[in-house]
Design a protein around this motif. Sequence first.
Motif: not given
Ligand SMILES: [Cu+2]
Length: 190
Positions: A107, A173, A178
């Motif tokens: 991430h 993110c 995401h």
């Molecule tokens: Cu992420």
Amino acid sequence: MTAPSLRGQVFLGAAAVILLTALSLVAVGVVGSVVNPGGPGFLSRTRCVAPNLPGPVVSVSLTNMGGPMMGRPHGMMDGAMRMTANRSAVAHGTVSFLVTNGGTISHELVILRLPDNQIPGTRPIGGDAKIDESGSLGEASNTCADGAGQGILPGASGWVTVTLPPGRYELICNLPGHYAAGMYTQLTVN
Ligand SMILES: [Cu+2]
């Protein structure tokens, strides 16, 4: 009989070899994951220690449930990803972000201004499953290091220090899918 002293030397020699081997394994474990952030490595989770960061520090946690490692190819789109910060407001000026990935995949943190009247999580998503991050004020996407990189590995941290004027910000993110899966949170700078 010279055997006792010889045995002693052999023992000490073997102990030294074992100690050196252990030390080199530790070194490889720490350095290897940084040198090869995208690779599988032999450590499933990377850990690192952040330096003392200037200004107020916002601690950001990145998590995901399931995901590709659970055998669901599209698990990253299932809305089970989260970004949380330990504070919702901070004084303007120098601000540091310490970002820890508690998930099972990489991430990152990207800092964007949040225009007046815009609700977090509502940015348009492009064909690449990402949002437009032009105008970013900084990002932490480096494993065990400062600034931009190729993503923070599971279990590891990244950090960044920026100068923020007063206003509303959205922390996101921007790895593909995401943001849509829930990786955003708001920060107010007073
Ligand atoms: Cu992420």
